[in-house]
Design an enzyme around this catalytic site. Structure first.
Site, short mmCIF file in Angstrom:
data_model
loop_
_atom_site.label_atom_id
_atom_site.label_comp_id
_atom_site.label_asym_id
_atom_site.label_seq_id
_atom_site.Cartn_x
_atom_site.Cartn_y
_atom_site.Cartn_z
N ASP A 125 -7.53 -3.20 14.17
CA ASP A 125 -8.80 -3.32 13.70
C ASP A 125 -8.79 -4.57 12.70
O ASP A 125 -9.75 -5.09 12.20
CB ASP A 125 -9.40 -2.03 13.14
CG ASP A 125 -8.85 -1.54 11.96
OD1 ASP A 125 -7.74 -2.01 11.48
OD2 ASP A 125 -9.32 -0.79 11.42
N ASP A 162 0.95 -1.08 -0.07
CA ASP A 162 0.15 0.00 -0.22
C ASP A 162 0.71 1.29 -0.15
O ASP A 162 2.20 1.16 0.00
CB ASP A 162 -0.93 0.04 1.28
CG ASP A 162 -0.38 -0.55 2.44
OD1 ASP A 162 0.78 -0.25 2.45
OD2 ASP A 162 -0.93 -0.71 3.44
N GLU A 197 -9.72 -1.73 5.25
CA GLU A 197 -10.23 -1.40 6.65
C GLU A 197 -11.48 -2.58 6.71
O GLU A 197 -11.82 -2.99 5.98
CB GLU A 197 -10.60 0.08 6.55
CG GLU A 197 -9.49 1.04 6.74
CD GLU A 197 -8.80 1.07 7.82
OE1 GLU A 197 -9.07 0.17 8.61
OE2 GLU A 197 -8.10 2.07 7.98
C1 GLP Z 1 -0.56 0.54 8.44
C2 GLP Z 1 -0.35 -0.36 7.14
C3 GLP Z 1 -0.53 -1.64 7.52
C4 GLP Z 1 0.30 -2.32 8.60
C5 GLP Z 1 -0.57 -1.76 9.88
C6 GLP Z 1 0.07 -2.00 11.11
O1 GLP Z 1 -2.17 0.68 8.47
N1 GLP Z 1 -1.16 -0.13 6.10
O2 GLP Z 1 -0.11 -2.51 6.24
O3 GLP Z 1 0.07 -3.50 8.59
O4 GLP Z 1 -0.25 -0.15 9.75
O5 GLP Z 1 1.46 -1.54 11.39
P1 GLP Z 1 2.52 -1.58 12.63
O6 GLP Z 1 3.09 -3.09 12.10
O7 GLP Z 1 3.16 -0.70 12.59
O8 GLP Z 1 1.45 -2.12 13.84
#
Ligand code: GLP
Length: 262
Positions: A139, A70, A146
């Protein structure tokens, strides 16, 4: 589904990095190994170990093509919170990988639909993704899918929930309003089309999401639950993330992994 429970974040990261390196090293097909990649704090330990292994000659990325999950809409490459910047800073700048093998959605495009269609086409051109590594949000979002994103969704524009903007505000001066409101993201269908999916889930704050991924019903409310329908899904997690699993679930996966090592 495999659930590989490790003592802590470091051990989870080492396990996942070695799993990926083994897959790359054992890739015998006459085409590049295609690897899907995430951003966030979850994969940083994996990237560190893969960098170490690359420098030590234990794995090569010369025949690896990557596709990132993403990218925020509206952040240029040089913005230190763009996922382009993150990936180069934390991984690509430290390994030997041909620049043309790196694929990241262009969040500055003036035609998002065309950009997303191009991405899906390019994945197909390489014969699909061999292994998609991911992380999840609190979430349960996988990439930026989402809650209530279709479980068969493809690459497209996603609107970020208020919850996600609040969680990600830590990277934007603690101001959720500064977190871009939209992103480009591969779909749940894009991820589950991969031969294997390896998702990292670490820490107490992900315990609810892990339970929903593993024990809850398959539901668009927890998009990560789509992994239950995938024949090659692996969750690599740490003890802290297991806090909401029932005791029998926890023991079941420990037993299975113990048997794997026999
Ligand atoms: C973001 C990204 C996700 C990622 C998530 C969790 O929203 N778009 O791809 O998995 O955060 O992030 P973290 O690993 O920092 O908890």
């Amino acid at each position: 589904m495999r659930v590989v429970i490790q003592d802590n974040y470091e051990k989870m990261s080492l396990w996942a990095a070695h799993y990926i390196a083994d897959k790359i090293n054992n890739h015998k097909e006459n085409r590049p190994f295609v690897l899907g990649l995430p951003t966030g704090s979850s994969p940083i330990g994996v990237y560190k170990e893969l960098i170490r292994m690359n420098k030590a000659g234990e794995v090569s990325f010369k025949n690896v093509v990557t596709f990132n999950m993403d990218e925020y809409i509206g952040l240029p490459h040089e913005h230190d919170q763009s996922y382009w910047y993150f990936m180069h800073d934390n991984f690509f700048d430290h390994i030997e990988i041909p620049a043309e093998n790196i694929n990241i959605l262009n969040g500055m495009t003036d035609d998002p639909e065309k950009e997303c269609a191009r991405y899906e086409k390019k994945i197909a051109f390489y014969g699909g993704i061999d292994l998609f590594m991911g992380g999840i949000g609190v979430d349960g979002h996988l990439a930026f899918n989402e809650p209530f994103t279709s479980l068969s969704s493809r690459t497209g524009v996603r609107v970020l929930t208020t919850d996600t903007r609040i969680v990600n505000a830590r990277f934007f001066g603690n101001d959720p309003e500064k977190v871009p409101a939209k992103a480009l993201s591969v779909g749940i269908g894009t991820v589950t089309d991969s031969k294997e999916v390896l998702v990292l889930i670490s820490g107490h704050n992900k315990a609810r999401a892990l339970a929903a991924t593993v024990e809850g019903g398959v539901s668009q409310k927890w998009t990560c639950s789509a992994l239950q329908m995938h024949n090659g899904a692996i969750i690599a997690c740490d003890e802290a993330a297991c806090g909401e699993l029932t005791v029998d679930t926890y023991k079941y996966f420990l037993d299975i992994e113990k048997a794997e090592r026999l």
